[in-house]
Enzyme design. Structure first.
Site, PDB file in Angstrom:
ATOM      1  N   TYR A  10      41.268  41.349  26.813  1.00 36.56           N
ATOM      2  CA  TYR A  10      41.891  40.759  28.009  1.00 36.56           C
ATOM      3  C   TYR A  10      43.240  41.454  28.277  1.00 36.56           C
ATOM      4  O   TYR A  10      43.655  41.621  29.414  1.00 36.56           O
ATOM      5  CB  TYR A  10      42.048  39.246  27.836  1.00 36.56           C
ATOM      6  N   LYS A  33      48.768  37.049  33.421  1.00 35.45           N
ATOM      7  CA  LYS A  33      48.538  35.602  33.592  1.00 35.45           C
ATOM      8  C   LYS A  33      49.737  34.793  33.063  1.00 35.45           C
ATOM      9  O   LYS A  33      50.048  33.734  33.611  1.00 35.45           O
ATOM     10  CB  LYS A  33      47.249  35.163  32.897  1.00 35.45           C
TER      11      LYS A  33
HETATM   12  N1  LIG Z   1      35.866  34.728  35.658  1.00 34.27           N
HETATM   13  C1  LIG Z   1      36.604  34.163  34.727  1.00 34.27           C
HETATM   14  O1  LIG Z   1      36.162  33.995  33.569  1.00 34.27           O
HETATM   15  C2  LIG Z   1      37.984  33.668  35.044  1.00 34.27           C
HETATM   16  C3  LIG Z   1      38.571  32.712  34.203  1.00 34.27           C
HETATM   17  C4  LIG Z   1      39.860  32.268  34.505  1.00 34.27           C
HETATM   18  C5  LIG Z   1      40.538  32.788  35.593  1.00 34.27           C
HETATM   19  N2  LIG Z   1      39.942  33.722  36.394  1.00 34.27           N
HETATM   20  C6  LIG Z   1      40.700  34.240  37.543  1.00 34.27           C
HETATM   21  O2  LIG Z   1      40.096  33.807  38.729  1.00 34.27           O
HETATM   22  C7  LIG Z   1      40.496  34.683  39.780  1.00 34.27           C
HETATM   23  C8  LIG Z   1      39.244  35.060  40.561  1.00 34.27           C
HETATM   24  O3  LIG Z   1      38.422  35.889  39.763  1.00 34.27           O
HETATM   25  P1  LIG Z   1      36.846  35.753  39.693  1.00 34.27           P
HETATM   26  O4  LIG Z   1      36.487  35.578  38.271  1.00 34.27           O
HETATM   27  O5  LIG Z   1      36.371  34.800  40.718  1.00 34.27           O
HETATM   28  O6  LIG Z   1      36.367  37.244  40.043  1.00 34.27           O
HETATM   29  P2  LIG Z   1      36.203  38.004  41.451  1.00 34.27           P
HETATM   30  O7  LIG Z   1      36.068  39.435  41.104  1.00 34.27           O
HETATM   31  O8  LIG Z   1      35.121  37.377  42.239  1.00 34.27           O
HETATM   32  O9  LIG Z   1      37.594  37.731  42.187  1.00 34.27           O
HETATM   33  C9  LIG Z   1      38.725  38.550  42.020  1.00 34.27           C
HETATM   34  C10 LIG Z   1      39.221  38.816  43.405  1.00 34.27           C
HETATM   35  O10 LIG Z   1      40.446  39.541  43.408  1.00 34.27           O
HETATM   36  C11 LIG Z   1      40.422  40.309  44.587  1.00 34.27           C
HETATM   37  N3  LIG Z   1      41.406  41.372  44.571  1.00 34.27           N
HETATM   38  C12 LIG Z   1      41.539  42.390  43.683  1.00 34.27           C
HETATM   39  N4  LIG Z   1      42.529  43.204  44.089  1.00 34.27           N
HETATM   40  C13 LIG Z   1      43.018  42.686  45.248  1.00 34.27           C
HETATM   41  C14 LIG Z   1      44.025  43.086  46.166  1.00 34.27           C
HETATM   42  N5  LIG Z   1      44.764  44.185  45.960  1.00 34.27           N
HETATM   43  N6  LIG Z   1      44.259  42.321  47.253  1.00 34.27           N
HETATM   44  C15 LIG Z   1      43.540  41.194  47.475  1.00 34.27           C
HETATM   45  N7  LIG Z   1      42.566  40.760  46.643  1.00 34.27           N
HETATM   46  C16 LIG Z   1      42.316  41.520  45.558  1.00 34.27           C
HETATM   47  C17 LIG Z   1      39.000  40.856  44.608  1.00 34.27           C
HETATM   48  O11 LIG Z   1      38.679  41.331  45.906  1.00 34.27           O
HETATM   49  C18 LIG Z   1      38.216  39.633  44.230  1.00 34.27           C
HETATM   50  O12 LIG Z   1      37.856  38.916  45.395  1.00 34.27           O
HETATM   51  C19 LIG Z   1      41.205  35.858  39.119  1.00 34.27           C
HETATM   52  O13 LIG Z   1      42.606  35.668  39.189  1.00 34.27           O
HETATM   53  C20 LIG Z   1      40.741  35.749  37.679  1.00 34.27           C
HETATM   54  O14 LIG Z   1      41.657  36.348  36.784  1.00 34.27           O
HETATM   55  C21 LIG Z   1      38.678  34.153  36.152  1.00 34.27           C
END
Ligand SMILES: NC(=O)c1ccc[n+]([C@@H]2O[C@H](COP(=O)([O-])OP(=O)(O)OC[C@H]3O[C@@H](n4cnc5c(N)ncnc54)[C@H](O)[C@@H]3O)[C@@H](O)[C@H]2O)c1
Length: 257
Positions: free
Chosen positions: A157, A164
């Protein structure tokens, strides 16, 4: 209590149907909100437009969160079209691939900068831009998404954990700045979910297995479960909650070994 009828919301972070932000968009729309959803690049525009077509009367707008100009243009369009804003979901996160494979100690200055810019600073920039729109409504709710790798080491990570940690700290400072304007800022710390962003983390499947073996609920979470918790934080049901990191992780955070 979680009714969003008549509210206007912004959803940043929809990439595809597995995105956590997409589940939140669907839940918010089902609760009565009118939404603007954004895409960060032309490459993702078509995906986002296709999904957004399932919503009622959405706005679909560009926003690369690394661009101050695009954030300013987004806020101007929202002001013109919605006449204010009630809530915003910040679901943008990114780190260069090398930083999610190599040992953390090898993180380059540039990968560190990019990860912190997209994944943490963007909450500050976006919040500053939408706060005046929320003031027009007498307040608002801003929600971001984080992961427990902010405070503990999760394999690969790496720099996302550092980003984060910065994001969670930003939630508290923003909540303090904007509380007097009745604008609340919170985060959901979601359990591991197989999404596009997660697939960039080497060995992510073995993290999911640990949830199945050790989390109190013996599983990780679904995006719809994160979305249900988001409805609480976006709606008046949570009107006295701000600066909070809400764990929606099947209880994984409670476990030591
Ligand atoms: N999937 C997991 O296990 C998990 C767990 C906890 C937190 N998260 C967090 O949730 C959030 C969403 O992630 P996800 O898992 O739904 O994956 P995801 O890939 O669907 O979403 C990530 C998003 O970030 C956007 N992004 C990246 N660079 C960007 C930029 N320059 N401008 C605007 N948008 C941008 C992408 O287009 C994408 O829509 C993230 O912050 C991720 O760290 C995810």
């Amino acid at each position: 209590m979680c009714d969003l009828t008549g509210k206007h919301g912004l959803i940043v972070g929809v990439a595809n149907k597995r995105s956590i932000s997409w589940a939140i968009a669907q839940a918010a729309a089902a609760s009565g909100a009118r939404l603007a959803v954004t895409y960060p690049s032309e490459r993702l525009e078509e995906n986002v437009r296709e999904l957004a077509a399932k919503l009622e009367n959405p706005l679909v707008l560009p926003c690369d969160v690394t661009s101050d100009q695009q954030i300013a243009d987004l806020a101007a369009t929202l002001d013109r079209e919605f006449g204010g804003l009630d809530f915003a979901v910040h679901g943008a996160g990114f780190a260069p691939a090398d930083a999610l494979h190599n040992p953390f100690v090898e993180t380059s200055r540039e990968s560190f900068r990019i990860a912190l810019d997209v994944s943490a600073y963007s909450l500050v920039g976006l919040t500053r831009a939408v706060a005046p729109l929320m003031e027009k409504r007498g307040g608002g709710s801003i929600l971001t998404l984080t992961f427990i790798g902010s405070g503990r080491v999760y394999p690969n990570y790496n720099v996302m954990g550092v980003a984060k940690a910065a994001l969670e700290s930003a939630v508290r400072y923003l909540a303090s700045d904007l509380g007097p304007k009745n604008i609340r800022v919170n985060a959901i710390s979601a359990g591991a979910i197989k999404t596009l962003a997660a697939s960039g983390i080497a060995g992510f499947s073995s993290i999911l297995q640990v949830y199945r073996d050790r989390a109190p609920l013996r599983r990780s979470v679904e995006t719809s479960e994160v979305a249900d918790a988001a409805m609480f934080l976006l709606s008046p049901a949570s009107r006295a909650v701000t600066g909070e990191i809400l764990m929606v992780d099947a209880g994984m955070h409670a476990i030591g070994l």
